[in-house]
Design an enzyme around this catalytic site. Structure first.
Site, PDB file in Angstrom:
ATOM      1  N   TYR A   1       0.831  -1.212   0.000  1.00 27.72           N
ATOM      2  CA  TYR A   1       0.000   0.000   0.000  1.00 27.72           C
ATOM      3  C   TYR A   1       0.861   1.255   0.000  1.00 27.72           C
ATOM      4  O   TYR A   1       0.429   2.303  -0.450  1.00 27.72           O
ATOM      5  CB  TYR A   1      -0.933   0.024   1.220  1.00 27.72           C
ATOM      6  CG  TYR A   1      -2.352  -0.392   0.909  1.00 27.72           C
ATOM      7  CD1 TYR A   1      -2.660  -1.061  -0.272  1.00 27.72           C
ATOM      8  CD2 TYR A   1      -3.385  -0.128   1.792  1.00 27.72           C
ATOM      9  CE1 TYR A   1      -3.958  -1.462  -0.553  1.00 27.72           C
ATOM     10  CE2 TYR A   1      -4.690  -0.525   1.520  1.00 27.72           C
ATOM     11  CZ  TYR A   1      -4.967  -1.190   0.342  1.00 27.72           C
ATOM     12  OH  TYR A   1      -6.258  -1.578   0.086  1.00 27.72           O
TER      13      TYR A   1
ATOM     14  N   ASP B   1      -4.403  -9.229   1.990  1.00 30.30           N
ATOM     15  CA  ASP B   1      -5.248  -9.067   0.815  1.00 30.30           C
ATOM     16  C   ASP B   1      -5.641 -10.444   0.285  1.00 30.30           C
ATOM     17  O   ASP B   1      -6.819 -10.750   0.071  1.00 30.30           O
ATOM     18  CB  ASP B   1      -4.435  -8.290  -0.234  1.00 30.30           C
ATOM     19  CG  ASP B   1      -5.289  -7.797  -1.382  1.00 30.30           C
ATOM     20  OD1 ASP B   1      -6.524  -7.777  -1.233  1.00 30.30           O
ATOM     21  OD2 ASP B   1      -4.724  -7.443  -2.427  1.00 30.30           O
TER      22      ASP B   1
ATOM     23  N   LYS C   1       6.259 -13.808   5.168  1.00 32.90           N
ATOM     24  CA  LYS C   1       7.070 -14.532   4.191  1.00 32.90           C
ATOM     25  C   LYS C   1       8.543 -14.263   4.537  1.00 32.90           C
ATOM     26  O   LYS C   1       9.369 -13.931   3.692  1.00 32.90           O
ATOM     27  CB  LYS C   1       6.685 -14.016   2.795  1.00 32.90           C
ATOM     28  CG  LYS C   1       7.158 -14.825   1.641  1.00 32.90           C
ATOM     29  CD  LYS C   1       6.479 -16.174   1.498  1.00 32.90           C
ATOM     30  CE  LYS C   1       7.241 -16.971   0.463  1.00 32.90           C
ATOM     31  NZ  LYS C   1       7.188 -18.392   0.615  1.00 32.90           N
TER      32      LYS C   1
END
Ligand code: NAP
Length: 419
Positions: A167, A308, A234
């Site tokens: 974002y 998301d 991750k």
């Protein structure tokens, strides 16, 4: 000591409601009067139909549960097309001021203006109000068609960081002067290896942004007596962004919630009663786990992009976005909203499913501490679906079921309110 709203903001085109009171703050806790003033953005397109239905059901549930002692004082504020008509702008300052002042608001979907200078009105609202956590509770309603065998095992709340990561991403197109400059700097001054002609993307993630998100997730776990908070990242590949998210998350849990939490790695057996387990999962593994060990998970906290993907994947597992509530939280602020868009082709047809907005309203009631009314709405919605009195979208999935209108669906839910 309570933080009172010292001064009412003055509006250019709104009047403060004369009935009702402002929600206030005591530290992190809301102090909710019996007649809280709640700003409401009706929304564009189908927003008008679903907001009307949602307000009817919420008002009926509150009345039924509290016998008139409590009542929401709705305060209509403007955004989107309605604001264009009234203010000749898409997002007037009055609306920001009202939400900041009254702290908790409900919002229908908004059109993204083409060429209005906005990426999206929703993103602008979140940025201006610094609503840094996008929160999605995902649970199953019996009777809703689902692609998995045991959808009832899903009961998670996703806390997705709303201001950083992609974002706040910076991108430069392949072969642009900017990309060439960045590549030149990285290769010649930092010793990096980058193929010529690469596009460049940079995603910032900070300790501040991570910790305030994880703090909200742990506070919610403690308030709702949830078993665990899982940090989804991750970090095996991106050590200093995603990996840092994990490390900062554990650090915050130790520093601020040391008495109430325990890291999964420190457990020798079952978690001590009353303690929230903090664990972490690598994002790709999480996508497997949420399918194969669904009920091992409770609250999930994650950076923007993981959130998301995972929000929609979890919603799909319980039958899609039609019944997915959402909220955006900042410090002391909560904006509750439908997760779908304005579906303009169905506008004003009294046709679509108000479920997403209604469940966001139910989530809002829970946030206010009006848990009985929240539970009553969820129970009545579930009962109505089991009775197969549903709008076209669910009727289509159920097959051989006649669709009822948005307003009729709301009436059916009101009839099914318990008590
Ligand atoms: P959309 O409005 O979510 O609609 C896409 C499809 O989803 C609809 O055609 C309909 O499918 C189904 N749908 C959506 N809401 C439904 C409901 N309440 N009940 C039943 N079915 C529903 O997405 P879009 O057409 O891509 O976007 C339209 C506008 O909304 C755009 O301006 C977009 O920017 C905006 N938008 C706003 C928000 C927000 O305010 N949070 C979010 C997303 C998009 P079927 O036709 O298959 O029945």
């Amino acid at each position: 000591m309570t933080e009172t709203q010292m001064e009412k903001p003055s509006f250019t085109k709104l009047e403060h409601p004369t009935n009702g009171q402002c929600i206030e703050l005591d530290g992190d806790a809301l102090i909710v009067p019996d007649r809280p003033i709640i700003p409401v953005i009706e929304g564009d397109g189908i927003g008008r139909d679903i907001m009307r239905a949602t307000r009817r059901v919420i008002d009926a549930a509150v009345k039924k549960c509290y016998g008139g002692k409590r009542q929401i004082e709705w305060f209509d504020v403007f955004a989107g097309e309605a604001a264009q008509e009234t203010y000749q702008e898409w997002l007037p300052e009055d609306t920001f001021a009202a939400i900041r002042h009254y702290r908790v608001a409900l919002k229908g979907p908004l059109t993204t203006p083409v060429g209005g200078g906005f990426r999206s009105l929703n993103v602008t609202l979140r940025q201006v109000l610094d609503l840094y956590a996008c929160v999605r509770p995902v649970r199953y309603f019996p009777g809703v068609p689902s692609p998995v065998r045991e959808p009832e095992k899903m009961n998670v709340v996703i806390y997705r960081e709303n201001t950083e990561d992609v974002y706040a991403g910076i991108e430069y197109a392949a072969n642009s002067p900017e990309a060439k400059r960045v590549i030149d700097f990285l290769v010649n001054q930092m010793g990096a290896k980058i193929r010529d002609g690469s596009g460049i993307g940079i995603k910032p993630m900070s300790e501040f942004g991570t910790k305030r998100l994880v703090r909200l997730a742990i506070q919610a776990a403690l308030r709702q007596k949830r078993a665990s908070v899982t940090l989804v990242h991750k970090g095996n590949i991106m050590k200093f962004t995603e990996g840092a998210f994990r490390d900062w998350g554990y650090e915050l849990a130790r520093e601020e919630f040391g008495k109430d939490t325990v890291a999964e790695a420190d457990l020798k057996g079952p978690a001590p009663a009353g303690k929230v387990v903090i664990n972490d999962r690598i994002a790709d593994s999480m996508f497997q786990q949420i399918l194969t060990r669904t009920d091992d998970y409770s609250i999930l906290a994650m950076p923007n992009l993981n959130g998301d993907y995972l929000s929609d994947a979890c919603a799909a597992q319980v039958g899609g976005l039609g019944l997915a509530p959402g909220a955006n939280f900042g410090d002391g602020l909560g904006l509750f909203e439908a997760t779908h868009g304005t579906a303009p082709k169905y506008a004003d047809q009294d046709k679509v499913n108000p479920g997403s907005l209604l469940l966001s309203g139910s989530f809002m009631l829970e946030h206010l501490g009006w848990v009985e009314a929240s539970r009553a709405i969820e129970s009545a919605l579930g009962e109505t679906i089991l009775q197969k009195r549903v709008t076209y979208d669910l009727a289509r999935l159920l097959g051989d079921v006649p669709a009822i209108k948005t307003s009729e669906f709301a009436t059916a839910i009101i009839e099914n309110l318990p008590g």
